[in-house]
Design a protein around this motif. Structure first.
Motif, short mmCIF file in Angstrom:
data_model
loop_
_atom_site.label_atom_id
_atom_site.label_comp_id
_atom_site.label_asym_id
_atom_site.label_seq_id
_atom_site.Cartn_x
_atom_site.Cartn_y
_atom_site.Cartn_z
N GLU A 460 49.96 36.57 53.76
CA GLU A 460 48.98 35.67 54.34
C GLU A 460 47.65 36.39 54.56
N LEU A 461 47.73 37.62 55.09
CA LEU A 461 46.50 38.39 55.29
C LEU A 461 45.90 38.77 53.94
N ALA A 462 46.75 39.16 53.01
CA ALA A 462 46.28 39.55 51.69
C ALA A 462 45.57 38.39 51.00
N TYR A 463 46.03 37.16 51.23
CA TYR A 463 45.42 35.99 50.60
C TYR A 463 43.97 35.85 51.03
N ASP A 464 43.68 36.19 52.28
CA ASP A 464 42.29 36.16 52.74
C ASP A 464 41.50 37.35 52.20
N VAL A 465 42.12 38.52 52.17
CA VAL A 465 41.42 39.73 51.73
C VAL A 465 40.96 39.61 50.28
N VAL A 466 41.85 39.13 49.41
CA VAL A 466 41.54 39.14 47.97
C VAL A 466 40.51 38.08 47.59
N ALA A 467 40.14 37.21 48.52
CA ALA A 467 39.05 36.26 48.23
C ALA A 467 37.70 36.96 48.27
N ASP A 468 37.65 38.15 48.89
CA ASP A 468 36.42 38.94 48.85
C ASP A 468 36.16 39.37 47.42
N VAL A 469 34.90 39.25 46.97
CA VAL A 469 34.60 39.48 45.56
C VAL A 469 34.91 40.91 45.11
N ASN A 470 34.70 41.89 45.98
CA ASN A 470 34.97 43.26 45.58
C ASN A 470 36.47 43.54 45.46
N TYR A 471 37.26 43.00 46.37
CA TYR A 471 38.71 43.14 46.25
C TYR A 471 39.22 42.39 45.02
N PHE A 472 38.70 41.18 44.81
CA PHE A 472 39.13 40.39 43.66
C PHE A 472 38.79 41.11 42.36
N GLY A 473 37.56 41.64 42.27
CA GLY A 473 37.16 42.36 41.05
C GLY A 473 37.98 43.60 40.83
N THR A 474 38.27 44.34 41.91
CA THR A 474 39.08 45.55 41.78
C THR A 474 40.48 45.21 41.29
N LEU A 475 41.04 44.13 41.79
CA LEU A 475 42.37 43.70 41.34
C LEU A 475 42.35 43.23 39.89
N MET A 476 41.24 42.66 39.44
CA MET A 476 41.13 42.32 38.02
C MET A 476 41.23 43.58 37.17
N VAL A 477 40.59 44.65 37.62
CA VAL A 477 40.66 45.92 36.89
C VAL A 477 42.08 46.48 36.94
N GLU A 478 42.68 46.48 38.12
CA GLU A 478 44.03 47.01 38.27
C GLU A 478 45.04 46.25 37.41
N GLU A 479 44.86 44.94 37.31
CA GLU A 479 45.80 44.11 36.56
C GLU A 479 45.48 44.02 35.07
N GLY A 480 44.44 44.72 34.62
CA GLY A 480 44.10 44.74 33.20
C GLY A 480 43.32 43.53 32.72
N LEU A 481 42.81 42.71 33.65
CA LEU A 481 42.01 41.56 33.26
C LEU A 481 40.55 41.93 33.07
N ALA A 482 40.18 43.12 33.48
CA ALA A 482 38.87 43.71 33.23
C ALA A 482 39.09 45.21 33.09
N ASP A 483 38.19 45.88 32.39
CA ASP A 483 38.34 47.31 32.13
C ASP A 483 37.61 48.17 33.15
N GLY A 484 36.68 47.58 33.89
CA GLY A 484 35.92 48.33 34.87
C GLY A 484 35.14 47.37 35.75
N MET A 485 34.59 47.89 36.85
CA MET A 485 33.84 47.06 37.78
C MET A 485 32.59 47.78 38.24
N VAL A 486 31.51 47.01 38.43
CA VAL A 486 30.25 47.54 38.97
C VAL A 486 29.79 46.61 40.07
N SER A 487 29.54 47.18 41.26
CA SER A 487 29.08 46.38 42.39
C SER A 487 28.17 47.27 43.24
#
Length: 691
Positions: A460-487
């Motif tokens: 439940e807490l994680a569901y709120d955290v990952v809505a943050d754009v930086n957490y969401f983008g980092t998870l995209m990188v971790e999950e292989g949906l993006a190769d890198g992130m810049v913020s």
């Protein structure tokens, strides 16, 4: 004598500026001093030279970039003959050639020049200059057969006149014919043939250019709106519901000035993004009332509304004859042109044929060019969490036009589209994702909760955290949906890199995450570490920073010679701070005995050979260090800023190192070019890490 390339043609309207800009881009990658020479010019400023001078930071005096004007040339040729004209131009060319390693010669443009046999004159000049020729042929609105015939005739004409034909350029070919035309020409001509498709955005006039051509008056709109490309014209005469269905992306609405309903309706459609328009052009010299203009300015701030004196028919006639121009006021056209050139020209093959040797000097521009080239060679996807930020959107426009990488922009999708439309930037090639609404949010919450279970993080807490754009983008990188992130353009460093520490974590060979800046001096690139992340590293951490910085430098072409900086050189000083650096030096040597490492050493002894000879004779690093490791953040951060501001160095970074997958932080004062460069670095890091 300088090596020179002569861009010639056979007729006007070939869109040669794409090749002129592309060749300058290639040449400035290889050598530091590139000159420009246009033998014959029209009255008025040379728009392309101003573009080249601004974009490539040319120090060349504009007065030396030109021979003589066409009127004078026609008079000399008529009264004294071609030999006298050529002799005059050769003298002017040689004055440039003596000052530069390579000269790009821009041939005549066949536009009201009053010169007989203009092609023969271009060929004669190329031969007298000792230049290789790259003829360019235009193929707009021509059949494939016609383009092939004209291109082959261009090669034969220059070859028959004794020219060294370097390659052949064919521009503005119908997209469906491009591949067939290129294959046909390459099978029949002995030189490489580079065939480019037509791109409507290059020939589209901007709102500003239309306003000037029609002697219009800007009623509403800002500089950003006036810079929009006009891709289509929609003439308003129908009722509003019918009219709205006719709107197309990037169109300019042309309507009588008394049709307030169409003005407000078109701007409302733009504000909703359905579709974004370039602007509104009002005819008959009629202007809406103050109330209507006030409403319009609130509905779509910045979108141009222009009034012109003529009625609709002559206005339409004039509009359809206008063509966009590449000049200093249209930087996005330059990016489009370069993207087109780099996508369809075999640049390595062309550079090899030009035979321009690489210089030992590495200028900031060379470093930036090489980054973009490497990123483009193996395209990766980079996620930009700050998708609604103006600078990020402008950088995304450049990156997509240059085909540097694939992009994902995070944020409310409608907001991103509206902001892009208001700015007049094209992000059509980017993926847009709203973390709040994405179907990935639940999956990412489960993943983040699993990673942070030891910290008591529930789903439940994680569901709120990952809505943050930086957490969401980092998870995209971790999950292989993006190769890198810049913020980081609108977020603090902590907000940008904390998710990376929690989710991506360090590589097995790294004990911590650190950073470097690439300091681009006038003639070389140095690596500074760590100037952004670790406040007071201990000896073990400092050794790790040294090793990681050497690896990062090597990935970007910096041959690592590592200086472990201190206020003391060699054994001349003592104290806790010096001992920390001495211990770190030994640890780094033990870990990587193959690296050249010197320390403790003072900055002057590290980079200045004469000081090194006095303080540390015989060292393989002193006086020629390329990777400089600072003992703490206070020293490093202040030094890089001092060098950046006082020595005029370009500081690229901070570039994070030690993470399993690349995430990089921007300064909140980052310029658009800084964002472009950092994204390119991130893409190259992704290539190296196998992301």
């Amino acid at each position: 004598m300088a090596r020179s390339v002569y861009l010639g043609s056979t007729d006007r309207g070939d869109g040669r500026q794409v090749f002129e800009l592309g060749l300058m881009e290639l040449l400035t990658r290889r050598v530091d001093r590139v000159g420009v020479f246009r033998p014959l010019v029209h009255d008025g400023p040379d728009r392309l030279f101003e573009v080249l001078r601004g974009r490539y930071r040319l120090s060349q005096d504009p007065a030396t970039a030109h021979g003589i004007d066409y009127r004078e040339a026609a008079g000399i040729q008529a009264e004294q003959g071609t030999d006298a004209l050529v002799s005059r131009l050769v003298d002017r060319y040689l004055a440039v050639a003596r000052e530069y390693e390579v000269v790009l010669v821009l041939g005549t443009d066949y536009a009201d020049t009053q010169l007989p046999d203009e092609l023969a004159l271009n060929a004669r000049l190329a031969n007298e200059f000792g230049a290789s020729v790259l003829p360019v042929v235009g193929g707009r609105a021509q059949s494939a057969e016609s383009v092939r015939a004209e291109a082959r005739n261009a090669y034969r004409a220059y070859h028959a006149l004794g020219c060294d034909v370097l390659a052949l350029g064919v521009n503005r070919v119908a997209a469906g014919d491009r591949e067939a035309v290129e294959e046909w020409l390459r099978a029949r001509l002995p030189v490489p043939c580079h065939v480019l498709p037509d791109d409507p955005a290059l020939s589209a006039p901007t709102v500003r250019q239309i306003t000037r051509a029609l002697d219009g008056t800007v009623l509403l709109g800002d500089d950003t709106g006036l810079a929009r490309d006009v891709l289509d014209f929609v003439f308003g005469g129908a009722t509003l519901p019918t009219f709205l269905h006719a709107l197309t992306p990037g169109c300019m609405v042309v309507a009588p000035g008394d049709r307030a309903d169409l003005v407000v309706g078109a701007l409302a459609a733009h504000s909703a993004g359905t579709p974004p328009i370039a602007g509104v052009l009002l005819t008959l010299g009629e202007r809406p009332g103050t109330e209507v203009l006030t409403l319009a300015s609130r509905v779509a701030p910045g979108t141009p509304v222009v009034s012109v004196p003529g009625n609709s028919f002559p206005t339409a006639t004039r509009l359809f004859t206008l063509e966009g121009r590449l000049d200093a006021a249209t930087p996005r056209k330059a990016e489009t042109a370069l993207g087109l050139f780099e996508s369809w020209v075999d640049t390595e093959e062309l550079l090899d044929r030009i035979s321009v040797g690489s210089t030992d000097r590495v200028t900031p521009m060379m470093f930036e060019h090489k980054l973009l080239e490497r990123a483009r060679a193996d395209r990766r996807r980079v996620v930009l969490p700050e998708g609604t930020e103006e600078r990020v959107l402008r950088a995304a426009d450049v990156l997509l036009r240059r085909s540097v990488c694939d992009l994902t922009l995070l944020g409310p999708v409608d907001t991103i589209r509206k902001k892009a439309a208001d700015l007049g930037v094209d992000i059509g090639g980017a993926e847009l994702v709203d973390p709040q609404e994405s179907e990935l949010r639940r999956r990412f919450a489960e993943r983040y909760a699993a990673l942070r279970a030891h910290k008591g993080v529930s789903e439940e807490l994680a569901y709120d955290v990952v809505a943050d754009v930086n957490y969401f983008g980092t998870l995209m990188v971790e999950e292989g949906l993006a190769d890198g992130m810049v913020s980081g353009s609108a977020h603090s460093t902590a907000a940008t890199i904390r998710p990376a520490f929690e989710i991506i974590r360090t590589r097995p060979d790294a004990t911590l995450v650190s950073s470097v800046f690439f300091m681009c001096l006038a003639d070389r690139v140095l690596v500074y570490g760590d100037c952004a992340v670790n406040p007071d590293p201990n000896a073990v951490e400092l050794a790790d920073i040294a090793v990681q910085s050497a690896l990062t430098g090597a990935r970007f072409g910096v041959d690592a010679k590592i200086a472990m900086l201190s206020y003391s050189t060699g054994s001349s000083g003592a104290g806790a701070d010096v001992e920390k650096v001495r211990e770190a030096t030994e640890l780094a040597r033990e870990r990587r005995p193959d690296l050249l490492i010197e320390g403790p050493i003072q900055y002057d002894a590290a980079v200045e050979p004469t000081v090194a000879a006095a303080k540390l004779p015989g060292s393989q690093v002193a006086g020629q260090a390329t990777v400089l490791i600072f003992p703490d953040l206070n020293t490093g951060n202040n030094t890089y800023k001092a060098v950046q501001r006082s020595a005029g160095a370009v500081a690229v970074g901070p570039v994070l190192q030690g993470l399993r997958k690349p995430v990089n932080d921007l300064s909140r004062g980052a310029l658009v070019q800084d964002i472009v460069t950092t994204v390119a670095i991130t893409a190259v890091q992704a290539q190296e890490s196998g992301a």
